[in-house]
Design a protein around this motif. Structure first.
Motif, PDB file in Angstrom:
ATOM      1  N   ARG A 366       0.818  -1.209   0.000  1.00  0.00           N
ATOM      2  CA  ARG A 366       0.000   0.000   0.000  1.00  0.00           C
ATOM      3  C   ARG A 366       0.859   1.268   0.000  1.00  0.00           C
ATOM      4  N   LEU A 367       0.574   2.143  -0.938  1.00  0.00           N
ATOM      5  CA  LEU A 367       1.289   3.404  -1.057  1.00  0.00           C
ATOM      6  C   LEU A 367       0.859   4.346   0.065  1.00  0.00           C
ATOM      7  N   ASN A 368       1.829   4.863   0.796  1.00  0.00           N
ATOM      8  CA  ASN A 368       1.521   5.809   1.869  1.00  0.00           C
ATOM      9  C   ASN A 368       1.154   7.171   1.308  1.00  0.00           C
ATOM     10  N   GLU A 369       0.648   8.022   2.177  1.00  0.00           N
ATOM     11  CA  GLU A 369       0.169   9.350   1.742  1.00  0.00           C
ATOM     12  C   GLU A 369       1.300  10.188   1.147  1.00  0.00           C
ATOM     13  N   ASP A 370       2.539   9.972   1.586  1.00  0.00           N
ATOM     14  CA  ASP A 370       3.651  10.766   1.045  1.00  0.00           C
ATOM     15  C   ASP A 370       4.037  10.330  -0.362  1.00  0.00           C
ATOM     16  N   GLU A 371       3.483   9.190  -0.809  1.00  0.00           N
ATOM     17  CA  GLU A 371       3.759   8.600  -2.125  1.00  0.00           C
ATOM     18  C   GLU A 371       5.238   8.310  -2.346  1.00  0.00           C
ATOM     19  N   LYS A 372       6.023   8.340  -1.273  1.00  0.00           N
ATOM     20  CA  LYS A 372       7.432   7.982  -1.342  1.00  0.00           C
ATOM     21  C   LYS A 372       7.709   6.643  -0.659  1.00  0.00           C
ATOM     22  N   THR A 373       6.801   6.271   0.223  1.00  0.00           N
ATOM     23  CA  THR A 373       6.992   5.044   0.995  1.00  0.00           C
ATOM     24  C   THR A 373       5.739   4.186   0.906  1.00  0.00           C
ATOM     25  N   VAL A 374       5.914   2.920   1.272  1.00  0.00           N
ATOM     26  CA  VAL A 374       4.785   1.981   1.303  1.00  0.00           C
ATOM     27  C   VAL A 374       4.643   1.408   2.707  1.00  0.00           C
ATOM     28  N   ALA A 375       3.439   0.921   3.000  1.00  0.00           N
ATOM     29  CA  ALA A 375       3.131   0.386   4.329  1.00  0.00           C
ATOM     30  C   ALA A 375       3.663  -1.042   4.457  1.00  0.00           C
ATOM     31  N   ALA A 376       4.986  -1.146   4.386  1.00  0.00           N
ATOM     32  CA  ALA A 376       5.659  -2.441   4.480  1.00  0.00           C
ATOM     33  C   ALA A 376       6.239  -2.617   5.871  1.00  0.00           C
ATOM     34  N   VAL A 384      20.258 -13.083  12.611  1.00  0.00           N
ATOM     35  CA  VAL A 384      19.872 -13.435  11.241  1.00  0.00           C
ATOM     36  C   VAL A 384      19.408 -12.256  10.403  1.00  0.00           C
ATOM     37  N   GLY A 385      18.975 -11.178  11.029  1.00  0.00           N
ATOM     38  CA  GLY A 385      18.394 -10.082  10.266  1.00  0.00           C
ATOM     39  C   GLY A 385      16.934 -10.346   9.960  1.00  0.00           C
ATOM     40  N   GLU A 386      16.510 -10.076   8.728  1.00  0.00           N
ATOM     41  CA  GLU A 386      15.092 -10.216   8.388  1.00  0.00           C
ATOM     42  C   GLU A 386      14.628 -11.657   8.523  1.00  0.00           C
ATOM     43  N   ILE A 387      13.539 -11.850   9.236  1.00  0.00           N
ATOM     44  CA  ILE A 387      12.957 -13.186   9.362  1.00  0.00           C
ATOM     45  C   ILE A 387      11.513 -13.208   8.893  1.00  0.00           C
ATOM     46  N   ILE A 388      10.853 -12.039   8.898  1.00  0.00           N
ATOM     47  CA  ILE A 388       9.483 -11.910   8.388  1.00  0.00           C
ATOM     48  C   ILE A 388       9.418 -10.661   7.538  1.00  0.00           C
ATOM     49  N   GLY A 389       8.743 -10.756   6.409  1.00  0.00           N
ATOM     50  CA  GLY A 389       8.478  -9.591   5.578  1.00  0.00           C
ATOM     51  C   GLY A 389       7.006  -9.521   5.255  1.00  0.00           C
ATOM     52  N   GLY A 390       6.428  -8.336   5.337  1.00  0.00           N
ATOM     53  CA  GLY A 390       4.995  -8.227   5.062  1.00  0.00           C
ATOM     54  C   GLY A 390       4.597  -6.794   4.766  1.00  0.00           C
ATOM     55  N   SER A 391       3.297  -6.594   4.627  1.00  0.00           N
ATOM     56  CA  SER A 391       2.805  -5.251   4.323  1.00  0.00           C
ATOM     57  C   SER A 391       1.296  -5.195   4.453  1.00  0.00           C
ATOM     58  N   GLN A 392       0.793  -3.982   4.512  1.00  0.00           N
ATOM     59  CA  GLN A 392      -0.608  -3.755   4.209  1.00  0.00           C
ATOM     60  C   GLN A 392      -0.694  -3.731   2.691  1.00  0.00           C
ATOM     61  N   ARG A 393      -1.709  -4.382   2.145  1.00  0.00           N
ATOM     62  CA  ARG A 393      -1.811  -4.489   0.694  1.00  0.00           C
ATOM     63  C   ARG A 393      -2.531  -3.263   0.127  1.00  0.00           C
ATOM     64  N   GLU A 394      -2.263  -2.992  -1.133  1.00  0.00           N
ATOM     65  CA  GLU A 394      -2.919  -1.862  -1.798  1.00  0.00           C
ATOM     66  C   GLU A 394      -4.348  -2.251  -2.161  1.00  0.00           C
ATOM     67  N   GLU A 395      -5.325  -1.628  -1.495  1.00  0.00           N
ATOM     68  CA  GLU A 395      -6.727  -1.982  -1.743  1.00  0.00           C
ATOM     69  C   GLU A 395      -7.419  -1.029  -2.725  1.00  0.00           C
ATOM     70  N   ARG A 396      -6.744   0.064  -3.126  1.00  0.00           N
ATOM     71  CA  ARG A 396      -7.354   1.053  -4.019  1.00  0.00           C
ATOM     72  C   ARG A 396      -7.072   0.683  -5.475  1.00  0.00           C
ATOM     73  N   LEU A 397      -8.131   0.496  -6.242  1.00  0.00           N
ATOM     74  CA  LEU A 397      -8.004   0.000  -7.611  1.00  0.00           C
ATOM     75  C   LEU A 397      -7.097   0.872  -8.461  1.00  0.00           C
ATOM     76  N   GLU A 398      -7.347   2.163  -8.476  1.00  0.00           N
ATOM     77  CA  GLU A 398      -6.590   3.036  -9.378  1.00  0.00           C
ATOM     78  C   GLU A 398      -5.107   3.089  -8.997  1.00  0.00           C
ATOM     79  N   VAL A 399      -4.818   3.047  -7.709  1.00  0.00           N
ATOM     80  CA  VAL A 399      -3.416   3.059  -7.266  1.00  0.00           C
ATOM     81  C   VAL A 399      -2.734   1.754  -7.641  1.00  0.00           C
ATOM     82  N   LEU A 400      -3.430   0.630  -7.447  1.00  0.00           N
ATOM     83  CA  LEU A 400      -2.854  -0.667  -7.788  1.00  0.00           C
ATOM     84  C   LEU A 400      -2.571  -0.770  -9.280  1.00  0.00           C
TER      85      LEU A 400
END
Length: 463
Positions: A366-376, A384-400
């Motif tokens: 999902r694209l954040n309001e600043d349009e520079k970052t995503v809700a990841a 080990v460093g990263e063990i889980i990766g995820g995000s809020q998904r982009e639910e807006r049709l036109e943005v997707l």
């Protein structure tokens, strides 16, 4: 007489019990009139000592001559108190049946073997203490994952292994075809004519079940997948496999905060169950493989995870005074050394980093309001460093639609994914966890090839 596992005998056996057990001979020590035989059946780290007296075993000399390390046996006898150190009970044998012999070419003799050597005998390595412990932990970990989600009323769903979609947009996929590779059909421009293939279009082994999980979340609210995934990365490292298992929950009516909360609860739950069910194995890893295994597990269970944005993380790294191999700058993906510094040195506990630059994350985030970052979000763990990766998904049709085009992906291939935004779209989120990475992290094993029974890596596809 009912056969009992060695774990059951060691935990619940009563002195004087008449017992029957099956297993494989780990060691045998012959004395003048009797022999000590250590038998293991895989149910526990420890084997059980069997004492075979010459006057109690039929054809004793002939049986002992055939009984070597690696042989499969059935033992009948009586459970008695053991005078030996480190064991409370042993079996006084009254009968020994050799079910399968092993000669002196059996490669797992009583000595230390390197993990590199054990990978060359993948059909036998599970009989060793270390690999046996790994796979018992792996089993307990898998069971705990299902328990966690089932207790929360998540629906377990099976995503397809064959797919036409590239979830990550990475292009590192195994192609699946029924075409004769020696006589490939061609189009007018000499490209492979996949319309003649089994599915009428290019097909691949899946890299992730996420997109299909989103479909199911739009009907059942909370779902999860737990199955095999494949990456055609020519990566010969201690952290990469071509075939591995992924855990991927997907939640409708959920945002990034709910996603982070679930990920933290999930890791704590699984570690807690494994420590409880595999205490002996985890102690073995702490003693023999990595002396921080138990402390790391307690750190996961007992600490609230730190949370910070990617921007905050980059600022911390820039001010750290550390000399990193890979320079730190806003817009550049964090490397393992950066992730480990944040978790091990700065926070000294797991940390969740959020809101990554749009240019380094997948199109569905999902694209954040600043349009520079995503809700990841990435969950970073010490060691080990990263063990889980995820995000809020982009639910807006036109943005997707805009994100798919920017990623250079054909929108027509994702018509069904876009339909989910046309018909009853909702905020939703999820994450992915590489199961083998989790087992590797839990056990302290340094090579991911040693936490999966049959590793698939470049130039290696035995069995």
């Amino acid at each position: 007489m009912t056969t009992r596992s060695i774990k059951d005998l060691l935990q619940n056996g009563q002195l004087g019990d008449a017992v029957t057990l099956n297993g494989w001979v780990r060691t045998k020590r012959d004395q003048k009139t009797f022999s000590f035989i250590n038998v293991n059946d895989g149910s526990t780290m420890r084997g059980i000592q069997v004492v075979a007296q010459g006057d109690a075993i039929a054809d004793y000399d002939a049986v002992m001559k055939r009984l070597n390390t690696g042989a499969a046996v059935q033992i009948e006898g009586t459970l008695v108190e053991s005078p030996a150190k480190g064991q409370q009970v042993e079996v006084q044998a009254t009968g020994i049946i050799i079910l399968g012999e092993a000669d002196d070419t059996y490669p797992l003799q009583k000595k230390r073997h390197s993990f590199e050597f054990l990978r060359t005998i993948g059909h036998l390595r599970s009989r060793t203490n270390t690999l046996g412990a790994v796979f018992r932990v792996r089993n307990a970990c898998a069971q705990a994952i299902h328990q966690f989600f089932q207790e929360r009323r998540f629906l377990w769903m099976h995503t397809p292994i064959l797919t036409a979609s590239d979830c990550e947009g990475a292009g590192e996929m195994f192609t699946v075809t029924s075409l004769n590779l020696n006589q490939l059909p061609r189009t007018e421009d000499n490209a492979v004519d996949f319309s003649k293939d089994f599915f009428g279009k290019p097909a691949y082994l899946t890299v992730s079940g996420q997109l299909e999980a989103e479909i199911m979340a739009m009907a059942f609210t909370n779902v999860y997948t737990f199955g095999p995934t494949f990456r055609a990365e020519n990566s010969n490292t201690s952290r990469h496999l071509a075939e591995f298992w992924m855990v991927e929950p997907e939640m409708a009516f959920c945002n990034l905060i709910g996603n982070m909360d679930l990920a933290e609860d999930f890791l704590k739950y699984v570690f807690r169950v494994v420590l409880d069910q595999c205490a002996e194995d985890m102690t073995f890893f702490n003693d023999r493989i990595d002396n921080t295994v138990l402390a790391t597990a307690e750190n996961i269970i007992n600490n609230q995870f730190e949370r910070m944005t990617y921007t905050e993380a980059v600022a911390l790294l820039e001010k750290s005074g550390q000399s990193f191999e890979f320079p730190v700058a806003w817009g550049v993906d964090l490397q393992s050394e950066h992730e480990r510094y944040l978790a091990e040195v700065h926070c000294k506990k797991p940390v969740i980093v959020t809101d990554y630059p749009v240019g380094i994350k997948a199109f569905y985030m999902r694209l954040n309001e600043d349009e520079k970052t995503v809700a990841a979000m990435d969950v970073l763990a010490p060691k080990v460093g990263e063990i889980i990766g995820g995000s809020q998904r982009e639910e807006r049709l036109e943005v997707l639609e805009r994100r798919i085009t920017a990623a250079g992906l054909p929108k027509e291939d994702y018509w069904w994914y876009l339909d989910l935004r046309r018909y009853g779209t909702v905020p939703h989120a999820g994450f992915g966890l590489g199961f083998e990475r989790l087992v590797q992290f839990m056990t302290g094993m340094t090579n991911i090839r040693d936490v999966i029974p049959f590793p698939r890596t470049p130039d290696n596809i035995e069995f």
